[in-house]
Write a protein that holds these residues in place. Structure first.
Motif, PDB file in Angstrom:
ATOM      1  N   PHE A  39      -0.551  -4.690  12.413  1.00 27.85           N
ATOM      2  CA  PHE A  39      -1.514  -4.086  11.384  1.00 27.85           C
ATOM      3  C   PHE A  39      -1.747  -5.274  10.184  1.00 27.85           C
ATOM      4  O   PHE A  39      -0.657  -5.842  10.132  1.00 27.85           O
ATOM      5  N   ARG A  40      -2.578  -5.697   9.649  1.00 29.61           N
ATOM      6  CA  ARG A  40      -2.842  -6.363   8.727  1.00 29.61           C
ATOM      7  C   ARG A  40      -2.463  -5.883   7.234  1.00 29.61           C
ATOM      8  O   ARG A  40      -2.798  -4.885   7.057  1.00 29.61           O
ATOM      9  N   ASN A  41      -1.607  -6.639   6.586  1.00 29.19           N
ATOM     10  CA  ASN A  41      -1.109  -6.103   5.208  1.00 29.19           C
ATOM     11  C   ASN A  41      -1.892  -6.753   4.232  1.00 29.19           C
ATOM     12  O   ASN A  41      -1.571  -8.164   3.927  1.00 29.19           O
ATOM     13  N   LEU A  42      -2.399  -6.048   3.307  1.00 32.92           N
ATOM     14  CA  LEU A  42      -3.035  -6.736   2.333  1.00 32.92           C
ATOM     15  C   LEU A  42      -2.388  -6.295   1.138  1.00 32.92           C
ATOM     16  O   LEU A  42      -2.897  -6.552  -0.034  1.00 32.92           O
ATOM     17  N   THR A  43      -1.106  -5.768   1.094  1.00 33.09           N
ATOM     18  CA  THR A  43      -0.435  -5.529  -0.180  1.00 33.09           C
ATOM     19  C   THR A  43       0.922  -6.624  -0.200  1.00 33.09           C
ATOM     20  O   THR A  43       1.230  -7.305   0.684  1.00 33.09           O
ATOM     21  N   PRO A  44       1.337  -6.491  -1.221  1.00 28.95           N
ATOM     22  CA  PRO A  44       2.213  -7.498  -1.697  1.00 28.95           C
ATOM     23  C   PRO A  44       3.614  -7.042  -0.976  1.00 28.95           C
ATOM     24  O   PRO A  44       4.852  -7.492  -1.139  1.00 28.95           O
ATOM     25  N   GLN A  45       3.716  -5.764  -0.551  1.00 31.08           N
ATOM     26  CA  GLN A  45       4.846  -4.951   0.114  1.00 31.08           C
ATOM     27  C   GLN A  45       5.507  -5.860   1.382  1.00 31.08           C
ATOM     28  O   GLN A  45       4.827  -5.938   2.504  1.00 31.08           O
ATOM     29  N   LEU A  48       5.784  -4.522   5.214  1.00 33.43           N
ATOM     30  CA  LEU A  48       5.364  -3.157   5.703  1.00 33.43           C
ATOM     31  C   LEU A  48       4.483  -3.172   6.910  1.00 33.43           C
ATOM     32  O   LEU A  48       4.562  -1.981   7.655  1.00 33.43           O
ATOM     33  N   GLU A  49       3.828  -3.803   7.348  1.00 33.89           N
ATOM     34  CA  GLU A  49       2.967  -4.135   8.290  1.00 33.89           C
ATOM     35  C   GLU A  49       3.820  -4.021   9.594  1.00 33.89           C
ATOM     36  O   GLU A  49       3.537  -3.507  10.760  1.00 33.89           O
ATOM     37  N   GLN A  50       5.000  -4.554   9.690  1.00 30.27           N
ATOM     38  CA  GLN A  50       5.879  -4.447  10.718  1.00 30.27           C
ATOM     39  C   GLN A  50       6.526  -3.080  10.909  1.00 30.27           C
ATOM     40  O   GLN A  50       6.514  -2.803  11.905  1.00 30.27           O
ATOM     41  N   GLU A  82      -5.221  -1.798   9.063  1.00 33.97           N
ATOM     42  CA  GLU A  82      -5.318  -2.765   7.944  1.00 33.97           C
ATOM     43  C   GLU A  82      -4.584  -1.876   6.683  1.00 33.97           C
ATOM     44  O   GLU A  82      -5.351  -0.864   6.444  1.00 33.97           O
ATOM     45  N   ILE A  83      -3.495  -2.231   6.447  1.00 32.02           N
ATOM     46  CA  ILE A  83      -2.786  -1.670   5.075  1.00 32.02           C
ATOM     47  C   ILE A  83      -3.405  -2.045   3.888  1.00 32.02           C
ATOM     48  O   ILE A  83      -3.289  -3.387   3.412  1.00 32.02           O
ATOM     49  N   LEU A 153       8.101   7.179   5.873  1.00 30.48           N
ATOM     50  CA  LEU A 153       6.635   7.382   5.637  1.00 30.48           C
ATOM     51  C   LEU A 153       6.000   6.586   6.961  1.00 30.48           C
ATOM     52  O   LEU A 153       5.121   7.187   7.559  1.00 30.48           O
ATOM     53  N   SER A 154       6.596   5.600   7.523  1.00 28.33           N
ATOM     54  CA  SER A 154       6.199   4.885   8.796  1.00 28.33           C
ATOM     55  C   SER A 154       6.019   5.814   9.802  1.00 28.33           C
ATOM     56  O   SER A 154       5.138   5.854  10.683  1.00 28.33           O
TER      57      SER A 154
END
Length: 168
Positions: A39-45, A48-50, A82-83, A153-154
């Motif tokens: 997934f594409r991660n658009l957050t600074p976390q 998280l995408e992994q 996409e997150i 959550l994942s």
């Protein structure tokens, strides 16, 4: 005696060909393989995408009878994610002004696309998922619960996503 009756009834049902309905599902006819790229991660976390992609791959592997891979090529359909947002907000406060319980909210856009003609088979642009976590009240016991909360959550997000896509 009651246990014997229940056991006999269960054996009789199994002998007659009755089976418990499986949670394993399949996608529509003509779809033999599923790709779930990271997934594409658009957050600074961080990572998280992994976490989310790994949980989604595992859940679809368990719930379908088809090959599931992390590729977006050489498959019949691709689940693209996409997150878009990840926020940790205090929901209760301790004795000072610092939060003692937090709510992590993740917003994900997901779509299932048939590769051969780019047809979108299913889409949700605003899939929200939340998980609560609590910080220890004593400083020397401090351990950030955000990481474990994101793991939970994942897994729950992946289970909900798989149920939604496979029951459409």
């Amino acid at each position: 005696p009651a246990i014997c009756v229940e056991a006999a009834a269960m054996i009789l049902c199994l002998a007659c060909g009755y089976r418990i309905h499986s949670s394993v599902k399949s996608l529509p006819a003509g779809i033999g393989s599923l790709g779930i790229p990271t997934f594409r991660n658009l957050t600074p976390q961080y990572r998280l995408e992994q976490r989310i992609t790994a949980a989604v791959l595992k859940e679809f592997s368990i719930r379908t009878r088809m090959p599931v891979s992390s590729r977006s090529t050489d498959v019949d359909v691709v689940l693209v994610g996409e997150i878009r947002n990840a926020i940790s907000s205090p929901v209760t406060f301790g004795t000072d002004t610092f939060g003692s319980a937090f709510l992590v909210t993740v917003q994900v856009s997901v779509k299932l696309v048939r590769v051969k003609d780019s047809t979108v088979l299913w889409e949700n642009n605003d899939f929200l998922f939340r998980e609560r976590y609590v910080l220890p009240s004593r400083v020397h016991d401090f351990f950030s619960e955000e990481g474990p909360a994101l793991e939970r959550l994942s897994r729950e997000f992946a289970a909900s996503l798989a149920s939604t896509v496979l029951s459409r």
